[in-house]
Scaffold this motif. Structure first.
Motif, PDB file in Angstrom:
ATOM      1  N   SER A  44       0.802  -1.080  -0.034  1.00 40.26           N
ATOM      2  CA  SER A  44      -0.120  -0.036  -0.038  1.00 40.26           C
ATOM      3  C   SER A  44       0.844   1.170   0.079  1.00 40.26           C
ATOM      4  O   SER A  44       1.749   1.435   0.993  1.00 40.26           O
ATOM      5  N   CYS A  66       0.047   3.949   1.059  1.00 37.44           N
ATOM      6  CA  CYS A  66      -0.598   4.751   2.094  1.00 37.44           C
ATOM      7  C   CYS A  66      -0.476   3.902   3.176  1.00 37.44           C
ATOM      8  O   CYS A  66      -0.607   2.886   3.218  1.00 37.44           O
ATOM      9  N   PRO A 112      -1.550   1.801   6.296  1.00 36.97           N
ATOM     10  CA  PRO A 112      -2.804   0.865   6.247  1.00 36.97           C
ATOM     11  C   PRO A 112      -3.771   1.247   7.227  1.00 36.97           C
ATOM     12  O   PRO A 112      -3.561   1.925   8.348  1.00 36.97           O
ATOM     13  N   TYR A 113      -4.956   0.732   6.951  1.00 37.58           N
ATOM     14  CA  TYR A 113      -6.076   1.313   7.713  1.00 37.58           C
ATOM     15  C   TYR A 113      -6.244   0.193   8.962  1.00 37.58           C
ATOM     16  O   TYR A 113      -6.780  -1.034   8.481  1.00 37.58           O
ATOM     17  N   ASP A 114      -5.884   0.449   9.883  1.00 37.32           N
ATOM     18  CA  ASP A 114      -5.867  -0.440  11.149  1.00 37.32           C
ATOM     19  C   ASP A 114      -7.505  -0.365  11.759  1.00 37.32           C
ATOM     20  O   ASP A 114      -7.545   0.815  12.104  1.00 37.32           O
ATOM     21  N   HIS A 134      -5.859  -7.661   1.382  1.00 39.28           N
ATOM     22  CA  HIS A 134      -6.343  -6.911   0.211  1.00 39.28           C
ATOM     23  C   HIS A 134      -5.844  -7.900  -0.500  1.00 39.28           C
ATOM     24  O   HIS A 134      -4.883  -8.332  -0.721  1.00 39.28           O
ATOM     25  N   GLU A 167     -11.071  -7.222   3.120  1.00 36.60           N
ATOM     26  CA  GLU A 167     -10.544  -5.772   3.060  1.00 36.60           C
ATOM     27  C   GLU A 167     -10.251  -5.600   1.616  1.00 36.60           C
ATOM     28  O   GLU A 167      -9.799  -6.468   0.825  1.00 36.60           O
ATOM     29  N   PRO A 168     -10.338  -4.266   0.951  1.00 40.41           N
ATOM     30  CA  PRO A 168     -10.857  -3.209   1.556  1.00 40.41           C
ATOM     31  C   PRO A 168     -12.404  -3.366   1.828  1.00 40.41           C
ATOM     32  O   PRO A 168     -13.261  -3.671   0.941  1.00 40.41           O
ATOM     33  N   GLY A 206      -6.911   4.992   4.107  1.00 39.84           N
ATOM     34  CA  GLY A 206      -6.180   3.882   3.060  1.00 39.84           C
ATOM     35  C   GLY A 206      -6.344   4.405   1.704  1.00 39.84           C
ATOM     36  O   GLY A 206      -7.097   5.212   1.230  1.00 39.84           O
ATOM     37  N   CYS A 207      -5.466   3.976   0.845  1.00 40.64           N
ATOM     38  CA  CYS A 207      -5.217   4.354  -0.537  1.00 40.64           C
ATOM     39  C   CYS A 207      -5.406   2.974  -1.519  1.00 40.64           C
ATOM     40  O   CYS A 207      -5.088   2.086  -1.103  1.00 40.64           O
TER      41      CYS A 207
END
Length: 363
Positions: free
Chosen positions: A38, A40, A42-44, A118, A293-294, A305-306
């Motif tokens: 990623s 960006c 990561p979205y936790d 992902h 995810e996502p 997140g990206c």
């Protein structure tokens, strides 16, 4: 096939279809861990703060559009005749030939957890992913040709099931957490996850048909909302704008783009016409695993997140003529608008590229 989320992002330990819940401690359903990268952070989910949605006051123009739309629906003879959706008789689960490989979850009645990784594919994976998505696209279009007054959703399920197994594929919804059918058929006020049954389609209905196939180890997922007979103008507009919203969301997708742009574009377009965007159900990563995810929020949100080149996920907004609140039948799948107002949904599986997004569920 939509997943669902609590707006606070405080998820429980399982995903319940219809009244769906998502797990923060997701596990892979098959194979080795998927490649993941990623650009960006990561979205936790564990560290995520409760999501706060800022709602703006409707302008005078938006409010007048909403009032006019409600009046159109109330004065429509078709909508006055249409009774509330009722459960019909659900026939037995259809068999799948032994030579067709089953997804891993079929062996268990438990609902699979959402995989955290992902799904990013190599060249061989993309070939298989494209094949699964193309089959799903062909099946949903074929299903649409069956939509007419007097046809039952059970008949649509049977025809879809046969087309999928004839292609050597498995209908992904069948046996997913105990789901009893091969396709989801959501009529009128049903937001999503409707179970095909003995109810006959009526003149003036709208129906979303949600098809997912499992071919050569990969899932392809798509849905469309079809008109049945003479549909009133308010519902036609709802269907048209919902499809436009899906494409608005797809248009902002590319490598490095932030996920929250999808919900922003969809919400902006829906609000122009006074339609509600359902926030409970979300798009999801897809590939060798049905749901991962996502998670794709279709309403305005602050999701981090990206997007990453090579990644595949679904965009599948649900719009309503009235409230976005919902109720779920005792079957734990069929989810309807709380006020009985119509809902529409469209869905594509997309592949993120360097410069945009490739729609895989087209042919």
């Amino acid at each position: 096939m939509a997943a669902a989320a609590n707006i606070s992002l405080q998820f429980s330990s399982s995903l319940v279809h219809g009244e769906t819940k998502l797990s923060a401690s997701s596990t892979l359903l098959m194979g080795a861990p998927l490649a993941s990268r990623s650009p960006c952070p990561p979205y936790d989910l564990k560290m995520a703060r409760p999501l706060v949605i800022q709602s703006k006051r409707l302008s005078g123009l938006e409010e007048s559009i909403r009032i006019r739309r409600e009046r159109e629906l109330q004065t429509s003879t078709t909508s006055k005749r249409r009774p509330a959706l009722r459960r019909g008789k659900v026939s037995q689960r259809l068999p799948v030939p032994d030579h067709i490989p089953n997804p891993p979850y079929v062996a268990s009645k438990l609902l699979p957890e959402i995989a955290k990784e992902h799904q990013i594919h190599d060249m061989e994976g993309l070939v298989r992913m494209r094949a699964a998505c193309e089959l799903a696209a062909r099946v949903v279009d074929f299903a649409g040709t069956l939509v007419r007054p007097s046809v039952t959703t059970n008949e649509i399920d049977k025809a879809v099931h046969q087309m999928i197994i004839d292609a050597g594929a498995y209908p992904s919804p069948l046996g997913y957490g105990g789901f009893p059918k091969s396709v989801c058929t959501s009529v009128n006020e049903c937001m999503c996850h409707g179970i095909p049954d003995s109810r006959q389609l009526q003149d003036g209905d709208i129906i979303n048909i949600d098809v997912t196939v499992y071919l050569n180890g990969y899932h392809g997922d798509t849905s469309k909302t079809f008109l049945c007979g003479e549909v009133n103008n308010a519902m036609k507009k709802l269907v048209k704008v919902t499809e436009e919203c899906m494409y608005k969301g797809i248009d902002v997708c590319k490598d490095g783009a932030v996920f929250r742009k999808i919900g922003k574009k969809i919400s902006e377009h829906a609000e122009k016409f006074g339609f509600g965007v359902v926030d409970r159900f979300v798009g999801h990563g897809i590939g060798t695993i049905f749901h991962s995810e996502p998670l794709i929020f279709h309403h305005s949100n602050d999701k981090g997140g990206c997007m990453v080149e090579g990644q595949t996920f679904t965009i599948e907004p649900i719009l309503t003529l009235g409230t976005t609140d919902c109720i779920t039948w005792e079957d734990n799948w069929t989810t309807l608008t709380a006020d009985g107002s119509p809902a529409a949904q469209f869905e594509h599986t997309i592949l993120i590229t360097k410069t945009g997004a490739e729609i895989l569920t087209k042919y």
